[in-house]
Design an enzyme around this catalytic site. Structure first.
Site, PDB file in Angstrom:
ATOM      1  N   LYS A   1       0.868  -1.253  -0.131  1.00  0.00           N
ATOM      2  CA  LYS A   1       0.254  -0.058  -0.012  1.00  0.00           C
ATOM      3  C   LYS A   1       0.985   1.175  -0.107  1.00  0.00           C
ATOM      4  O   LYS A   1       1.555   1.388   0.992  1.00  0.00           O
ATOM      5  CB  LYS A   1      -0.924   0.017   1.269  1.00  0.00           C
ATOM      6  CG  LYS A   1      -1.789   1.051   1.245  1.00  0.00           C
ATOM      7  CD  LYS A   1      -2.764   0.978   2.497  1.00  0.00           C
ATOM      8  CE  LYS A   1      -3.770   2.249   2.360  1.00  0.00           C
ATOM      9  NZ  LYS A   1      -4.836   2.346   3.565  1.00  0.00           N
TER      10      LYS A   1
ATOM     11  N   LYS B   1      -1.798  -1.797  -3.761  1.00  0.00           N
ATOM     12  CA  LYS B   1      -2.794  -0.664  -3.922  1.00  0.00           C
ATOM     13  C   LYS B   1      -1.949   1.003  -3.863  1.00  0.00           C
ATOM     14  O   LYS B   1      -1.143   0.811  -3.031  1.00  0.00           O
ATOM     15  CB  LYS B   1      -3.582  -0.529  -2.680  1.00  0.00           C
ATOM     16  CG  LYS B   1      -4.856   0.766  -2.469  1.00  0.00           C
ATOM     17  CD  LYS B   1      -5.449   0.689  -0.877  1.00  0.00           C
ATOM     18  CE  LYS B   1      -6.558   1.774  -0.964  1.00  0.00           C
ATOM     19  NZ  LYS B   1      -7.224   1.661   0.141  1.00  0.00           N
TER      20      LYS B   1
END
Length: 334
Positions: free
Chosen positions: A203, A255
């Site tokens: 992330k 992500k």
């Protein structure tokens, strides 16, 4: 052209001649079951609240969230990822609304479970940022820095209340070191061995999260660069991947999706667990804004971005277009 035939002899265009031909030889196929719908539910509202930076996306009431879940299920979407938005007065330094059994996210999980049962995979965001008055993903120490280990204790509590509410999958998204292992232990301790963990493995600290902060009513002060990953790094993601798998991750995620397709491809080549990618708010907003200006073909752009993410190796795609795209794909198959 010579007397023995045409030149060149190899003509890849032969496999592009008609829609039927292109469909037959397609190397990557999207299916509604590849898609997961992220959804926001806000406490204390009686009508859905549009998110200005994400046209077409809203903060749901409890009732409209149930309807959105049923619609996603009908379209063939596999899962729904829930984000709770508490009332501002309930935010505090420790994010206690996030571990309240009657907090908005836990209530929403129970609502959706009552609506769709086990027919739709119910996922929950396991993070403190929506619930803290400072907007960070963990609790702060005396110097104002995110305290990794104290935050893990809060994540363990969150995992247990979310599991008790009936969630199928928890998604620890705060990028704390050791979060997957702590969550796994917390779930197993209360007999929730069947609850899966979708690890937010890579992330990144991205500029594309901007609209999401409106969506969850973020109170963020400062930035998250000390715990989310540096966009310049790939090997670091592979180290995070190894740690998450060692700690018991059932699925892993990259992500954002679009700006990190190289990371996604590397992760997908390296693991034997399902791989997800999150097409985030900024990716959504860019397409919608350009389409509103008439600069791109919206529907084609949506399907092209999703196909690219799938081609890079994602088996599951979290996208705000999940229900719409699934409906389009379903219509195309009929």
């Amino acid at each position: 052209m010579n007397s023995y035939g045409s030149f060149p002899g190899a003509r890849p265009r032969r496999l592009r001649t008609t829609p039927a031909m292109r469909r037959m030889v397609a190397e990557t196929r999207l299916h509604p079951a590849d898609l997961i719908l992220p959804a926001f539910v806000r406490e204390g509202i009686t009508e859905p609240v549009p998110i200005q930076a994400m046209p077409g996306v809203v903060q749901h009431t409890r009732d409209t969230l149930r309807k959105a879940a049923a619609e996603a299920l009908e379209a063939g979407v596999s899962g729904i990822m829930l984000f709770g938005v508490p009332e501002d007065a309930k935010k505090d330094a420790a994010g206690t609304a996030g571990t309240d059994p009657d907090g908005i996210l836990q209530v929403a999980v129970r609502d959706v479970k009552a609506e769709v049962g086990d027919d739709l995979v119910i996922m929950s965001d396991l993070c403190l940022d929506e619930y803290t008055d400072h907007g960070h993903c963990g609790v702060l120490d005396a110097d104002g820095r995110v305290d990794n280990d104290a935050t893990l204790e809060r994540y363990a509590e969150m995992a247990q209340v979310q599991a008790d509410a009936g969630v199928h999958v928890v998604g620890p998204s705060g990028m704390m070191d050791g979060q997957v292992g702590v969550v796994r232990d917390a779930l197993d301790t209360i007999g929730k061995e069947d609850v899966s963990i979708l690890a937010y493995t890579a992330k990144y600290s991205s500029a594309f999260y901007g609209p999401f902060r409106e969506a969850v009513g973020s109170s963020l002060r400062g930035d998250r660069k000390t715990y989310q990953q540096d966009p310049a790094n790939l090997r670091e993601s592979m180290r995070e991947l190894a740690l998450d798998l060692e700690e018991g991750a059932d699925m892993v995620m990259v992500k954002p999706a679009g700006p990190y397709l190289d990371v996604l491809a590397k992760v997908a080549e390296s693991v034997d667990v399902p791989v997800a990618a999150y097409q985030i708010s900024g990716e959504y907003a860019m397409v919608e804004a350009a389409a509103e200006k008439g600069w791109i073909d919206r529907d084609r752009a949506i399907m092209e971005t999703l196909t690219g993410i799938r081609r890079a190796g994602a088996q599951m795609i979290l996208t705000y277009w999940a229900t719409e795209a699934a409906q389009t794909l379903g219509s195309a198959r009929r």
